[in-house]
Design a protein around this motif. Structure first.
Motif, mmCIF file in Angstrom:
data_model
loop_
_atom_site.group_PDB
_atom_site.id
_atom_site.type_symbol
_atom_site.label_atom_id
_atom_site.label_comp_id
_atom_site.label_asym_id
_atom_site.label_seq_id
_atom_site.Cartn_x
_atom_site.Cartn_y
_atom_site.Cartn_z
ATOM 1 N N TRP A 190 -12.827 -7.223 1.992
ATOM 2 C CA TRP A 190 -13.590 -5.979 1.954
ATOM 3 C C TRP A 190 -12.700 -5.002 1.189
ATOM 4 N N SER A 202 -16.553 -7.797 -1.255
ATOM 5 C CA SER A 202 -17.366 -6.636 -1.566
ATOM 6 C C SER A 202 -16.434 -5.546 -2.068
ATOM 7 N N TYR A 251 -21.473 -6.960 -4.373
ATOM 8 C CA TYR A 251 -22.098 -5.800 -3.736
ATOM 9 C C TYR A 251 -21.159 -4.600 -3.799
ATOM 10 N N TRP A 307 -20.705 -1.059 -2.137
ATOM 11 C CA TRP A 307 -21.149 -0.214 -1.037
ATOM 12 C C TRP A 307 -20.581 1.189 -1.204
ATOM 13 N N ASP A 315 -25.970 2.073 -4.245
ATOM 14 C CA ASP A 315 -25.960 1.252 -3.039
ATOM 15 C C ASP A 315 -27.264 1.480 -2.289
ATOM 16 N N ARG A 359 -19.000 -7.203 4.756
ATOM 17 C CA ARG A 359 -19.977 -6.232 4.240
ATOM 18 C C ARG A 359 -20.645 -6.731 2.962
ATOM 19 N N ILE A 360 -21.135 -7.946 3.023
ATOM 20 C CA ILE A 360 -21.864 -8.529 1.897
ATOM 21 C C ILE A 360 -23.284 -8.840 2.368
#
Length: 281
Positions: free
Chosen positions: A111, A139, A164, A166, A187, A276-277
């Motif tokens: 992350w 991510s 991704y 975020w 996002d 957090r994907i």
């Protein structure tokens, strides 16, 4: 059982001094670093021996862990254990990435947070490209401050499309609808971060299938609720694991509210909750 562990040891040093961060640019003494290493090695030993659970582990240090050899080694070792489903860490990605070659890429995840002003943009992007080329799950994110918007847009344009990006709402910043729309354009999940979530009395997975552990092995339901459930190493926490409601008025951190049962985020991030994907559409 399936058990998710959020581990945070004594480490509190970081090589960055972000003005919005509470643990910026601290130096840990040799004694504290030695204590952190010993605590992490004790935890890794517990995880290796706890074969009765299917474990998922997220390291959330108050500082930067990957510049320390013992965090890199722990991630590699845990990634090869058959009962560990995922092992991940929050990182500013300031350290080298070559160590990931020794890990199981199906289990390891990172992350990563980009901090404009703390690292040259091209250096950070280069690290991301190294991870992508080597097949590491990761991510990337930024704090949604107005002065970060241009670089965040540049990063989104230059990252591989499957990575991704975020955005965390900046603490204490009230977003106008146009500002929120700008961040949501980068996002699509930013609306979950924009406002704190009312959580009092609502069911949450923390304390049942998710726990927080500190360097001494003290178990709490999450990082934000101080009540103790027992100790990891004497097994006393097991009797306290059960479904329970949140005792706090609000939850405003992703590593907390992602576990609220009233939010759909376990489906949104299916297979990637810790790192957090989001799941592929």
């Amino acid at each position: 059982m399936d058990l998710t562990v959020l581990y945070r040891g004594p480490l509190s040093s970081c090589d960055y001094d972000c003005p919005y961060c509470p643990f910026a640019k601290r130096r840990d003494s040799r004694e504290l670093l030695a204590a952190d290493r010993a605590a992490l090695e004790r935890f890794t030993g517990w995880a290796a021996g706890n074969t009765g659970d299917r474990l998922s582990v997220l390291f959330t240090p108050w500082g930067e862990g990957l510049v320390r050899s013992w965090y890199r080694r722990a991630l590699v070792e845990l990634s090869h254990l058959p009962h560990v489903r995922r092992v991940a860490i929050q990182t500013n990605l300031s350290g080298r990435t070559g160590w990931t070659a020794g890990a199981d890429r199906d289990t390891l995840a990172l992350w990563c947070t980009y901090h404009p002003g703390q690292v040259p943009y091209d250096r950070f992007l280069g690290k991301c490209r190294e991870l992508a080329a080597s097949g590491v799950r990761f991510s990337v994110g930024v704090v949604g401050l107005p002065e970060h918007l241009a670089e965040a847009r540049r990063l989104r344009a230059e990252l591989p499309p499957e990575v991704y990006l975020w955005v965390n709402a900046a603490e204490g910043h009230a977003y106008t609808d146009p500002e929120a729309a700008d961040w949501t354009g980068l996002d699509p999940l930013f609306p979950y971060s924009r406002h704190p979530h009312r959580s009092a009395g609502l069911p949450c997975r923390t304390g049942a299938s998710v726990i927080s552990v500190d360097g001494a092995g003290t178990v709490r339901r999450c990082h934000f609720v101080k009540a103790e459930l027992g100790n990891l190493y004497d097994g006393s926490y097991r009797a306290a694991l059960r479904p329970r409601a949140c005792p706090l008025a609000v939850c405003d951190c992703h590593i907390g509210y992602v576990h609220l049962e009233t939010l759909p985020l376990y489906d949104v991030f299916a297979g990637g909750v810790l790192e957090r994907i989001p799941a592929l559409p």
